[in-house]
Design an enzyme around this catalytic site. Structure first.
Site, short mmCIF file in Angstrom:
data_model
loop_
_atom_site.label_atom_id
_atom_site.label_comp_id
_atom_site.label_asym_id
_atom_site.label_seq_id
_atom_site.Cartn_x
_atom_site.Cartn_y
_atom_site.Cartn_z
N TYR A 126 -9.82 0.55 12.04
CA TYR A 126 -8.62 0.30 11.22
C TYR A 126 -7.79 1.57 11.11
O TYR A 126 -6.56 1.54 11.25
CB TYR A 126 -9.11 -0.15 9.84
N GLY A 157 2.38 -9.14 0.10
CA GLY A 157 3.51 -10.02 0.40
C GLY A 157 3.85 -10.93 -0.77
O GLY A 157 5.03 -11.11 -1.12
#
Ligand SMILES: NC(=O)c1ccc[n+]([C@@H]2O[C@H](COP(=O)([O-])OP(=O)(O)OC[C@H]3O[C@@H](n4cnc5c(N)ncnc54)[C@H](OP(=O)(O)O)[C@@H]3O)[C@@H](O)[C@H]2O)c1
Length: 324
Positions: free
Chosen positions: A146, A22
């Site tokens: 995951y 990000g």
């Protein structure tokens, strides 16, 4: 009548905007002039909403009314954290992903680009890995929570397309590294962990201990290279099927090579010891970037050693604030 050229309005919301990827996208958008006219970018962190909570996610999306979403938020960690917390990785990621996609659907988001990883592919596979192989067999045991949660993003995307015609898609990066990474030795990924360990070994004048044999092989992608490709996917890539974002197969390096790049960048001159009592994880997960190259034949990547040096310099300059 005078012709007015219309600029497409885009309000892009980036979940996980405070993390490694990000922050790199924010850098490209704000510092490299990556945003186009008519685009508004909003970077979120967990402080804006806990995306594990559907009501909070929905309220946030209703307030922000995004037209486009880059969905990065996830519970993320290296091999040893995954091995300890498979249940948490499964639950956290399955909730976050389902909530974000459902909230995006509710407010009419045109496009969502989510993030998978090459470490979710079948353990027992042929190489190189391609986009077609995601569901071909069980993932490596170390990170099955995951992996299965991430694979369900692809199931969601296909189902949103089938039922509603949404073009929600996903990218599949290899190991990412760069400024703003999580440099935790216990919980982070291999490269930032090595950077932190080497920094400490240099300070203490002690040998650098690398966990595992050093033989496993990885393709590393610099977060800023990945960020530039994310913008291309958001604007240009029109498939629902995911796309691998990776350096070429020939650019795969061993953990030993990676450790040497880090010691060179940090000018560490002590001994390097390989602790073979620690797990190696998957031996390799060589991915093909042929699909990416078919779209972008001239794609280039920052040379590995340059990117490692920039990351080490960032870590040293930001030691007091870096996640570790
Ligand atoms: N790092 C890699 O090597 C790699 C490789 C392949 C794919 N990926 C994928 O790339 C994406 C970004 O990874 P990254 O390395 O940038 O991760 P990261 O640095 O750990 O950042 C994770 C981000 O998710 C946010 N987040 C976590 N839990 C949340 C929650 N419950 N609600 C709202 N936000 C939450 C965090 O917010 P806070 O800062 O507020 O905690 C942070 O912004 C992930 O989807 C990951 O699976 C990463």
């Amino acid at each position: 009548m005078e012709s007015v050229q219309s600029v497409e309005r885009m309000r892009v919301v980036v979940t996980g905007g405070s993390g490694l990827v990000g922050k790199a996208i924010e850098h490209v958008v704000k510092e490299e002039g990556g945003a186009k006219e008519g685009e508004e970018w909003i970077f979120l962190s967990s402080k804006d909403a806990d995306l594990m909570d559907f009501r909070a996610t929905q309220a946030l999306f209703q307030r922000l009314q995004p037209t486009h979403v880059i969905h990065l938020a996830a519970m993320v960690g290296g091999l040893f954290r995954n091995m300890r917390l498979n249940l948490d990785f499964w639950r956290c990621n399955i909730y976050i992903n389902d909530n974000v996609l459902q909230a995006a659907h509710h407010v009419g988001v045109q496009k969502v680009v989510s993030c998978l990883s090459t470490c979710i592919f079948p353990d027992n596979t042929t190489y190189p890995i391609t986009e077609k192989m995601i569901h071909n067999g069980p993932p490596h045991d170390s990170n099955f929570g995951y992996s299965y949660a991430k694979r369900m993003i692809d199931v969601n995307n296909r189902a949103y397309f089938q039922q509603f015609g949404h073009r929600y898609t996903a990218v599949i990066p290899t190991n990412v590294f760069g400024p703003h990474d999580n440099f935790s030795i216990e919980d982070g990924h291999v490269l930032p962990g090595l950077i932190h360990k080497t920094y400490l070994a240099k300070e203490e004048g002690s040998p650098l201990t690398v966990w595992g044999s050093g033989n496993p092989r990885r393709q590393f992608i610099y977060s800023l290279d990945l960020a530039r490709l994310f913008l291309w996917v958001l604007r240009e890539y029109d498939e629902v099927e995911p796309i691998i974002l990776s350096v070429g197969e020939e650019d795969e390096v061993s953990i030993k090579d990676a450790a040497e790049a880090v010691t060179e960048a940090l000018d560490f001159r002590g001994d390097i010891v390989y602790d073979t009592s620690k797990a190696d994880g998957q031996f390799k997960k060589t991915a093909s970037n042929a699909k990416l190259c078919s779209y972008l034949p001239d794609v280039t990547f920052t040379p590995f050693k340059t990117a490692v040096k920039e990351t080490c310099d960032w870590f040293v300059s930001n030691y007091d604030f870096a996640r570790k």
